[in-house]
Design an enzyme around this catalytic site. Structure first.
Site, PDB file in Angstrom:
ATOM      1  N   GLU A 146      51.994  52.705  58.302  1.00 53.24           N
ATOM      2  CA  GLU A 146      51.087  52.081  59.443  1.00 53.24           C
ATOM      3  C   GLU A 146      51.056  52.958  60.093  1.00 53.24           C
ATOM      4  OE1 GLU A 146      49.005  49.286  58.255  1.00 53.24           O
ATOM      5  OE2 GLU A 146      49.492  49.368  56.457  1.00 53.24           O
ATOM      6  N   SER A 191      31.639  29.740  20.222  1.00 56.08           N
ATOM      7  CA  SER A 191      29.077  29.330  20.979  1.00 56.08           C
ATOM      8  C   SER A 191      28.912  28.883  21.875  1.00 56.08           C
ATOM      9  CB  SER A 191      29.517  28.465  19.590  1.00 56.08           C
ATOM     10  OG  SER A 191      29.615  28.813  17.922  1.00 56.08           O
TER      11      SER A 191
END
Length: 872
Positions: free
Chosen positions: A110, A385
């Site tokens: 960082e 389905s």
């Protein structure tokens, strides 16, 4: 002296000749450019300074409480009432307790010059500025650890110049007020690590189930890599991304001299899942709303760089508390649904059909869910389905302009590659409408429709409905058995568009976020998109009604009487190999689905097991239908549910059943031979059938009175056809007894207890196949013997009018009584018993033409009994 008299023109020309070929010196050019740049720079500095001053003029003041303690966020339900605070759980770690290994990982990743700068890293800022100039503002960040503390404590995450200026200004102040160690402590306790892990101490416990001091190098690197994008690098859901990010952290640690190359490579070789705790096992604070909160957190992270556990947000959600509590009760107890086992899982998503707002989520059968696996949103399975309206029939209506009557043949069939396809029943039903094919959930008509539509159109239709289609469809996707996998959230979102006249709204649980300053509001209203014609949505919906309403429908157990509802079942089966491998019983299934909707709510429900070794039996396959029915009944109670509105572009048309092409019925078509289907108005059928004719009427209708039995015998003839077995409607009216109606199959009727002196009228109508013939009537008057006896001194023979004693019969008399002889030469076989000197038709033997009267009725007398016939 001569030069003196030259004109100015001559002198100018001479000078040009002398200077020809010589280069002009750029006297003062560089000086002017330099002065211009200096002036521009000064102006820029002044302007920039003024702008900077303006930006920081309303910057918030430093507040130690906000710097050190995360502020929990408040979640509000659909009515604006708070139901949950998120962010209380936090293991605070002092700087002295942060292992050097963890600190070095953060610094390398960082802010490697954290201990050298004063809050803003000028070198890093310069590189970010160049990147932003070449790639666009916000392309690369330059935030130091100090700046990240400021941003997460006070400011919104929006990438604006004003926010950046305030961030830099507050960072400089922060560095003056606190030591580097104090700032680093603030940072590691404030950052968010996904899965409700706020701060590095909490993250160590949630991800690895251990204290911070016990983390190994590869574990620390994985955690340090998370804050850049917590959701994207979540090791539970995206292990490959998490491993790649961890290895970047290890590389940076080696690059900046914190670890050796050998240590880096050894840590990079360790699988990312090694040492990871099971998701959710270290989180116990559960409520009925936790599954819903899990979805809210995911959405908030996608909306921007927000830390829901520390930023003190006010989050307005779409939660319906009552619905959520009911769903939670349904899944975590056996009071509503009796689950066959604890390992059977179910995922439920309930949406508002019109807005796409999530009202409730059922994501786990466990009552102590807390950021665990969400079966409503995380589980992706083949849709079975439930996909047929989306990939098959919806596109066919949209693009091919099919009607709901479109004829399709269910017959032995195969995929394009020659592989045989079967219906679930292993039967074939022949020609039928697509309504029936969808209602029966037949696979062969679905594949034929998919092929007719084409893969590209089917795929585009599904993408528009929000389905996560990442690669091209295959033919097996036509029946939900291909490559596509979906969650209940995906299916609910897609089905809601059918119930919303073709308008799609992305499912969402967050309406808006109010930041800590109470003045900044970020709205989250997904754009409404028309993804199909309203005619398509309505016609698909009406066919899906048949799934629940018709006797052949696969979803009749989900039907809710009195509620206009549409829906579709879905089942996925094992492959032939897996059936053998897992010893699956006949009829056993892998997944079971039901998706359906009203105009108010849409719900999608999945049921199945985590492992293929467990299969769904017949009773378990019915759970989604039962859950849908009970949930919809509950949320619809006391609320008006309107029916789906038929658009003006659609016409409801009566069609002769089985006709192909579709034909309109004529006036004689039996009602049961007519079906009503929906067509686009420009595609309505125009040809009228010639198959049906007018129903024939009865004939030879005759009524005969029997004085001895005091009854009337009504008889008639009918010319029956092979394809019709008529009934007969007989209406009986009397001027002294009112009216009544009888329906019978015979051609005769006996009316008993006849009223003397009454006039009876009989009307006979044939009924067959919903048709009515023309009515045929006859009338008979019954004399009253008592009324004649009251005349004093008279004899019945003397009551005949003059000239009627020998009146000939008219063919409609009563039958003779055997060999009874009249008073003429009548033998008694052609007329009524003689009265006085009356004779019948002389030598008439009663064998009249049937069209003129009933056989044997050679005479008609006016003395009782008397008969009058209007035989048609």
């Amino acid at each position: 002296m001569a030069e003196k008299y030259k004109t100015r023109t001559e002198r100018r020309k001479q000078t040009q000749v002398q200077n020809k070929g010589k280069q002009k010196k750029p006297k003062g050019l560089f000086k002017r450019v330099f002065l211009f740049l200096v002036t521009l720079g000064i102006i820029g500095m002044v302007a920039g300074g003024a702008t900077f001053a303006y930006f920081i003029s309303d910057a918030p003041k430093l507040d130690e409480k906000l710097l050190k303690d995360p502020v929990p966020s408040t979640l509000l339900d659909i009515d604006g009432k708070p139901f949950k605070e998120v962010g209380q759980k936090r293991e605070y770690v002092e700087y002295e307790d942060v292992p050097k290994l963890v600190e070095n990982a953060f610094l390398a990743t960082e802010d490697v010059r954290f201990y050298q700068h004063h809050g803003v890293d000028i070198r890093r800022l310069g590189g970010a500025v160049m990147a932003n100039l070449t790639q666009g503002f916000g392309a690369q960040g330059a935030s130091t650890i100090t700046q990240q503390v400021v941003k997460r404590s006070y400011l919104s995450p929006e990438k604006t110049l004003k926010r950046k200026a305030q961030e830099m200004w507050l960072s400089l102040q922060l560095e003056q007020k606190y030591t580097k160690q104090e700032i680093f402590e603030m940072y590691v306790n404030k950052i968010f690590f996904e899965n409700r892990a706020n701060g590095i101490g909490t993250a160590a416990e949630i991800y690895y189930g251990k204290e911070l001091k016990d983390l190994e190098l590869h574990e620390a690197a994985m955690l340090v890599g998370l804050p850049q994008s917590p959701a994207r690098y979540n090791p539970f859901e995206h292990p490959q991304r998490a491993e790649k990010r961890r290895n970047v952290v290890l590389h940076l640690m080696n690059k900046h001299g914190f670890i050796t190359k050998e240590e880096m490579e050894q840590a990079q070789d360790i699988p990312i899942k090694k040492g990871l705790a099971k998701k959710g096992q270290n989180q116990m604070d559960s409520t009925p709303y936790e599954v819903f909160v899990d979805q809210v957190i995911k959405e908030v992270e996608k909306m921007g760089d927000y830390n829901i556990f520390a930023d003190g947000l006010e989050i307005h959600t779409t939660l319906d508390r009552d619905a959520q509590e009911y769903v939670h009760k349904m899944l975590t107890t056996n009071e509503i649904i009796n689950f066959p086992s604890d390992t059977l899982q179910t995922g439920i998503t309930l949406l508002d059909t019109k807005t796409g707002e999530i009202r409730a989520i059922g994501g786990s059968r466990s009552a102590d869910f807390n950021s665990g696996w969400n079966y409503a949103t995380d589980t992706k399975r083949s849709p079975g389905s439930t996909i047929k309206p989306i990939f098959d029939y919806g596109p066919a209506i949209e693009y091919k302009k099919w009607s709901t009557y479109e004829q399709i043949v269910d017959e032995p069939y195969q995929y394009s590659n020659g592989v045989k396809i079967n219906n679930a029943s292993r039967q074939h039903y022949g020609k039928m409408t697509i309504r029936e094919a969808l209602g029966r959930s037949l696979n062969i008509p679905a594949l034929k429709t998919f092929q007719e539509v084409g893969i590209d159109r089917a795929q585009g239709f599904g993408k528009n409905l929000g389905l996560p289609i990442k690669e091209d469809l295959v033919e097996a996707d036509a029946i939900g058995g291909g490559k596509l996998e979906v969650s209940s959230l995906d299916i609910a979102g897609a089905y809601s568009a059918f119930g919303n006249s073709g308008i799609y709204n992305e499912p969402h649980s967050v309406k808006k976020i109010v930041l800590r300053d109470k003045s900044t509001t970020i709205k989250n209203k997904p754009e409404s998109r028309a993804v199909m014609k309203d005619s398509t949505a309505f016609m698909v919906t009406d066919m899906l009604k048949s799934v629940l309403k018709q006797s052949y429908g696969t979803g009749v157990l989900a039907d809710i009487p009195g509620l206009p509802v549409a829906g579709k079942t879905g089942t996925t089966n094992y492959s032939a190999e897996d059936k053998i491998k897992y010893n699956v019983e006949p009829g056993g299934a892998l997944d079971s689905w039901f998706a359906g909707y009203t105009t108010n709510y849409t719900a999608a429900i999945w049921t199945g097991y985590e492992n293929k070794s467990n299969f769904l039996g017949k009773s378990s396959q019915g759970i989604p239908k039962e859950a849908f029915r009970k949930l919809m009944q509950h949320v619809s109670e006391g609320k008006e549910t309107k029916d789906f509105k038929q658009p003006s572009s659609v016409a409801k048309v009566g069609i002769v059943k089985g006709s192909d092409p579709a034909m309109l019925p004529n006036e004689y078509t039996p009602e049961h031979e007519i079906v009503y289907e929906y067509f686009l108005k420009e595609n309505e059928p125009t040809e009228v059938t010639k198959k049906y004719e007018k129903l024939k009427a009865p004939y030879n209708v005759n009524a005969v009175y029997d004085q001895n039995g005091n009854e009337i015998e009504l008889v008639w003839d009918y010319e029956e056809s092979e394809d019709k077995e008529p009934e007969f409607e007989v209406k009986i009216s009397s001027d002294k007894g009112g009216e009544r109606e009888i329906t019978l199959n015979e051609h005769a009727l006996t009316i008993q207890s006849v009223i003397p002196g009454a006039k009876y009228t009989f009307t006979v109508t044939a009924l067959a196949d919903g048709q009515r013939s023309d009515p045929v009537s006859t009338t008979i008057e019954i004399a009253d013997p008592n009324a004649m006896e009251e005349l004093p001194g008279t004899d019945p023979e003397e009551t005949l009018p003059p000239g009627e004693e020998n009146a000939p019969g008219n063919g409609n008399g009563n039958p003779g009584n055997g060999n009874e002889q009249g008073n003429g030469n009548d033998s008694g076989n052609g007329g009524s018993p003689g009265n006085g000197n009356e004779d019948g038709d002389g030598n008439d033997d009663g064998q009249e033409n049937p069209s003129e009267g009933w056989p044997g009725n050679g005479g008609n007398v006016t003395n009782p009994p008397a008969t009058d016939s209007d035989d048609d």
